[in-house]
Design a protein around this motif. Structure first.
Motif, mmCIF file in Angstrom:
data_model
loop_
_atom_site.group_PDB
_atom_site.id
_atom_site.type_symbol
_atom_site.label_atom_id
_atom_site.label_comp_id
_atom_site.label_asym_id
_atom_site.label_seq_id
_atom_site.Cartn_x
_atom_site.Cartn_y
_atom_site.Cartn_z
ATOM 1 N N PHE A 221 11.670 -11.984 -0.771
ATOM 2 C CA PHE A 221 10.492 -12.410 -1.498
ATOM 3 C C PHE A 221 9.955 -13.756 -1.079
ATOM 4 O O PHE A 221 10.433 -14.618 -1.605
ATOM 5 C CB PHE A 221 10.766 -12.372 -3.088
ATOM 6 N N GLY A 222 8.743 -13.756 -0.096
ATOM 7 C CA GLY A 222 8.190 -14.694 0.191
ATOM 8 C C GLY A 222 6.872 -14.683 -0.477
ATOM 9 O O GLY A 222 6.849 -14.414 -1.569
ATOM 10 N N THR A 223 5.886 -14.807 0.286
ATOM 11 C CA THR A 223 4.569 -14.371 -0.370
ATOM 12 C C THR A 223 4.211 -13.193 -0.487
ATOM 13 O O THR A 223 3.940 -12.259 -1.470
ATOM 14 C CB THR A 223 3.616 -15.065 0.457
ATOM 15 N N GLY A 224 4.888 -12.321 0.559
ATOM 16 C CA GLY A 224 4.900 -10.764 0.850
ATOM 17 C C GLY A 224 6.298 -10.406 0.479
ATOM 18 O O GLY A 224 7.097 -10.970 -0.326
ATOM 19 N N GLY A 247 7.536 -4.748 3.983
ATOM 20 C CA GLY A 247 6.427 -4.707 3.025
ATOM 21 C C GLY A 247 5.350 -3.674 3.772
ATOM 22 O O GLY A 247 4.301 -3.675 2.938
ATOM 23 N N HIS A 248 5.337 -3.341 4.652
ATOM 24 C CA HIS A 248 4.124 -2.670 5.348
ATOM 25 C C HIS A 248 4.547 -1.058 5.201
ATOM 26 O O HIS A 248 3.903 0.026 5.267
ATOM 27 C CB HIS A 248 4.249 -2.872 6.923
ATOM 28 N N VAL A 249 5.685 -0.755 4.658
ATOM 29 C CA VAL A 249 6.277 0.665 4.365
ATOM 30 C C VAL A 249 5.405 1.310 3.306
ATOM 31 O O VAL A 249 5.189 0.670 2.563
ATOM 32 C CB VAL A 249 7.769 0.556 4.202
ATOM 33 N N ALA A 250 4.960 2.421 3.875
ATOM 34 C CA ALA A 250 4.330 3.157 2.651
ATOM 35 C C ALA A 250 4.970 3.778 1.502
ATOM 36 O O ALA A 250 6.196 4.350 1.810
ATOM 37 C CB ALA A 250 3.366 4.417 3.294
ATOM 38 N N VAL A 251 5.090 3.554 0.227
ATOM 39 C CA VAL A 251 5.556 4.092 -0.712
ATOM 40 C C VAL A 251 4.733 4.685 -2.115
ATOM 41 O O VAL A 251 3.666 3.995 -1.983
ATOM 42 C CB VAL A 251 6.461 2.958 -1.519
ATOM 43 N N PRO A 252 5.634 5.570 -2.743
ATOM 44 C CA PRO A 252 4.474 6.258 -3.782
ATOM 45 C C PRO A 252 4.492 5.122 -4.914
ATOM 46 O O PRO A 252 5.384 4.680 -5.307
ATOM 47 C CB PRO A 252 5.258 7.192 -4.208
ATOM 48 N N THR A 253 3.250 5.353 -5.749
ATOM 49 C CA THR A 253 3.089 4.435 -7.034
ATOM 50 C C THR A 253 2.498 5.417 -7.747
ATOM 51 O O THR A 253 2.099 6.210 -7.519
ATOM 52 C CB THR A 253 2.268 2.984 -6.830
ATOM 53 N N ALA A 254 2.036 4.992 -9.300
ATOM 54 C CA ALA A 254 1.491 5.760 -10.099
ATOM 55 C C ALA A 254 -0.098 5.790 -9.572
ATOM 56 O O ALA A 254 -0.729 6.871 -10.221
ATOM 57 C CB ALA A 254 1.482 5.050 -11.374
ATOM 58 N N ASN A 255 -0.637 5.163 -8.750
ATOM 59 C CA ASN A 255 -2.112 5.057 -8.301
ATOM 60 C C ASN A 255 -2.005 5.608 -6.844
ATOM 61 O O ASN A 255 -3.012 5.161 -6.172
ATOM 62 C CB ASN A 255 -2.663 3.621 -8.272
ATOM 63 N N GLY A 256 -1.077 6.165 -6.540
ATOM 64 C CA GLY A 256 -1.034 6.784 -5.033
ATOM 65 C C GLY A 256 -0.083 6.207 -4.196
ATOM 66 O O GLY A 256 0.808 5.143 -4.458
ATOM 67 N N THR A 257 -0.443 6.539 -2.660
ATOM 68 C CA THR A 257 0.618 5.807 -1.757
ATOM 69 C C THR A 257 -0.001 4.555 -1.209
ATOM 70 O O THR A 257 -1.076 4.470 -1.070
ATOM 71 C CB THR A 257 0.871 6.647 -0.737
ATOM 72 N N VAL A 258 0.806 3.358 -1.241
ATOM 73 C CA VAL A 258 0.402 2.094 -0.753
ATOM 74 C C VAL A 258 1.485 1.591 0.006
ATOM 75 O O VAL A 258 2.618 1.806 -0.202
ATOM 76 C CB VAL A 258 0.096 1.183 -2.176
ATOM 77 N N ARG A 266 5.545 -11.439 -4.449
ATOM 78 C CA ARG A 266 5.004 -12.506 -5.254
ATOM 79 C C ARG A 266 3.333 -12.382 -5.380
ATOM 80 O O ARG A 266 2.732 -12.696 -6.259
ATOM 81 C CB ARG A 266 5.403 -13.690 -4.880
ATOM 82 N N LEU A 267 2.769 -11.982 -4.095
ATOM 83 C CA LEU A 267 1.271 -11.883 -3.976
ATOM 84 C C LEU A 267 0.754 -10.619 -4.899
ATOM 85 O O LEU A 267 -0.145 -11.069 -5.673
ATOM 86 C CB LEU A 267 1.081 -11.671 -2.666
ATOM 87 N N SER A 268 1.629 -9.622 -4.863
ATOM 88 C CA SER A 268 1.295 -8.564 -5.753
ATOM 89 C C SER A 268 1.140 -8.587 -7.503
ATOM 90 O O SER A 268 0.396 -8.678 -7.996
ATOM 91 C CB SER A 268 2.298 -7.335 -5.491
ATOM 92 N N VAL A 269 2.279 -9.698 -7.664
ATOM 93 C CA VAL A 269 2.247 -9.801 -9.167
ATOM 94 C C VAL A 269 1.322 -10.741 -9.559
ATOM 95 O O VAL A 269 0.731 -10.889 -10.663
ATOM 96 C CB VAL A 269 3.867 -10.410 -9.671
ATOM 97 N N GLN A 270 1.142 -11.771 -8.672
ATOM 98 C CA GLN A 270 -0.050 -12.832 -8.999
ATOM 99 C C GLN A 270 -1.380 -12.159 -9.037
ATOM 100 O O GLN A 270 -2.282 -12.471 -9.944
ATOM 101 C CB GLN A 270 0.023 -13.855 -8.012
ATOM 102 N N ALA A 271 -1.581 -11.233 -8.230
ATOM 103 C CA ALA A 271 -3.004 -10.375 -8.068
ATOM 104 C C ALA A 271 -3.223 -9.610 -9.346
ATOM 105 O O ALA A 271 -3.929 -9.640 -10.185
ATOM 106 C CB ALA A 271 -3.139 -9.681 -6.983
ATOM 107 N N TYR A 272 -2.017 -9.014 -9.958
ATOM 108 C CA TYR A 272 -1.925 -8.151 -11.107
ATOM 109 C C TYR A 272 -2.118 -8.866 -12.460
ATOM 110 O O TYR A 272 -2.906 -8.653 -13.104
ATOM 111 C CB TYR A 272 -0.586 -7.391 -11.197
#
Length: 391
Positions: A221-224, A247-258, A266-272
């Motif tokens: 866990f860096g920024t990404g 971090g670039h690998v496509a994975v499923p989430t409740a809102n689709g593949t990202v 850390r970038l994700s949680v800060q944005a959320y």
């Protein structure tokens, strides 16, 4: 920080002197203290060759006499050990918003560390700050610049992709230039450039949760989010130094593949959190939110468990590691929470009875892991020959 032994032998003819010097220095490091005859037996070098190299290393201050050890016959043999103050390595981690630096002595102990905000994201501003940090480190420690072996510099990847779209965790300013050349000019030192996840994996292997392992994966866990993979003491780097861009690998989430790091980083949680009016700019902010059982943070943790579970299953099946370690710039409580919530299901080669190590565990090197690993890359270069011995 404890370095791992390398089974490398010397060469008595036709090989560079620097190779044998590294072999001898490596033997001294591995043994803690050792005599010339023992070095000769272990390395395959002649006693005279070892004596000459020992004399050079003593003159250069890299080793010191460490008393004598009595044998079965003859005079007690002089023992030699590393001189911690004989040489130093500078480790630098460049993040999109900050620079971390550490200075390690020859035994790998930290003698200086700092974290500075990066107000300017351009190359010239970054290089100016790095030069100032080097000056500050030398001034505060009283170390002569001539004792610096070099600088390991780590940053988020990928490297060499000028057309690659930014994710917010990368450093596009370096995409169109040769960072090593620019960094060497600014620091006036030999420089090794590596991605941050690989350097963090090195630090975790040398003195962290992965110490003693032959094969492991480190999710950093860096920024990404990055991945460092070590096998038989070597980093898996890829053709262009970009292996492990998890971090670039496509994975499923409740809102689709990202892309994974848009859901788990850390970038994700800060944005959320920012979208929900919660500020969390630092690790301390995140730790305080976790301690307060902040509902937004815990919602993010719930959402992150599925994509991270999928990614871990991929890593297990691709690399068959002894263990996967999570670490880096994320509070321990949050890493532990994620580990508890991970579903180690599906078909995985790691799902086997009588495992010697857990499938998933938290690292112990902390937020400075990539920085310390960067300096360790330089130190290891002093002990590990880069040319093969004569067959």
């Amino acid at each position: 920080m404890v370095n791992k032994p390398e089974q490398v032998v010397g060469a008595n003819a036709g090989r560079a002197r620097s190779h044998n010097r590294q072999v001898v220095l490596g033997r001294v490091r591995d043994a803690g203290q050792i005599g010339r005859a023992e070095i000769a037996r272990a390395s395959g070098l002649s006693t005279q060759a070892v004596s000459n190299i020992i004399a050079d290393l003593l003159r250069d201050g890299m080793i010191r006499e460490q008393g004598r050890r009595s044998g079965l016959r003859g005079l007690p043999a002089v023992q030699y050990a590393l001189n911690p103050d004989g040489a130093f390595a500078l480790g630098i981690e460049i993040r999109p918003d900050a620079i971390l630096a550490a200075l390690l002595d020859l035994e790998g102990d930290t003698v200086f560390s700092t974290r500075e905000s990066l107000p300017s994201s351009d190359v010239d501003g970054t290089l100016t700050l790095l030069a100032a940090l080097k000056t500050e480190a030398l001034k505060k420690t009283g170390i002569d610049a001539g004792r610096l072996l070099g600088a390991g510099v780590v940053m988020p990847g990928p490297f060499g992709l000028s057309e690659h779209p930014e994710s917010g965790s990368e450093l596009a300013i370096w995409h169109d230039c040769d960072p090593r050349t620019a960094l060497e000019a600014a620091l006036d030192l030999p420089v090794a450039v590596e991605n941050d996840a690989n350097a963090a994996a090195m630090a975790e292997w040398l003195s962290g949760a992965a110490s003693g392992l032959e094969s492991f994966a480190f999710i950093y866990f860096g920024t990404g989010l990055g991945l460092g993979v070590m096998h038989e003491g070597r980093l898996l780097t890829g053709a262009h130094g970009n292996a492990g861009e998890l971090g670039h690998v496509a994975v499923p989430t409740a809102n689709g593949t990202v892309a994974l790091e848009t859901a788990v980083s850390r970038l994700s949680v800060q944005a959320y959190l920012a979208e929900r009016g919660v500020k969390a700019q630092t690790m301390e902010d995140l730790a305080a939110l976790y301690a307060a059982t902040d509902s937004a943070l815990f919602a993010w943790l719930d959402d992150a468990s599925l994509p991270l579970s999928v990614a871990i299953n991929v890593v297990e099946n691709l690399f068959d590691p002894q263990t996967i370690v999570l670490g880096g710039a994320m509070p321990d409580d949050i890493l532990d929470h994620l580990i508890r919530r991970i579903t180690l299901g599906g078909r995985s080669v790691a799902d086997r009875p009588a495992r010697a190590h857990p499938r998933l565990q938290r690292g112990t090197s902390g937020r400075m892991s990539a920085t310390l690993g960067a300096a360790a890359l330089i130190l290891n270069g002093a002990f590990t020959p880069r040319i093969a011995a004569a067959g």
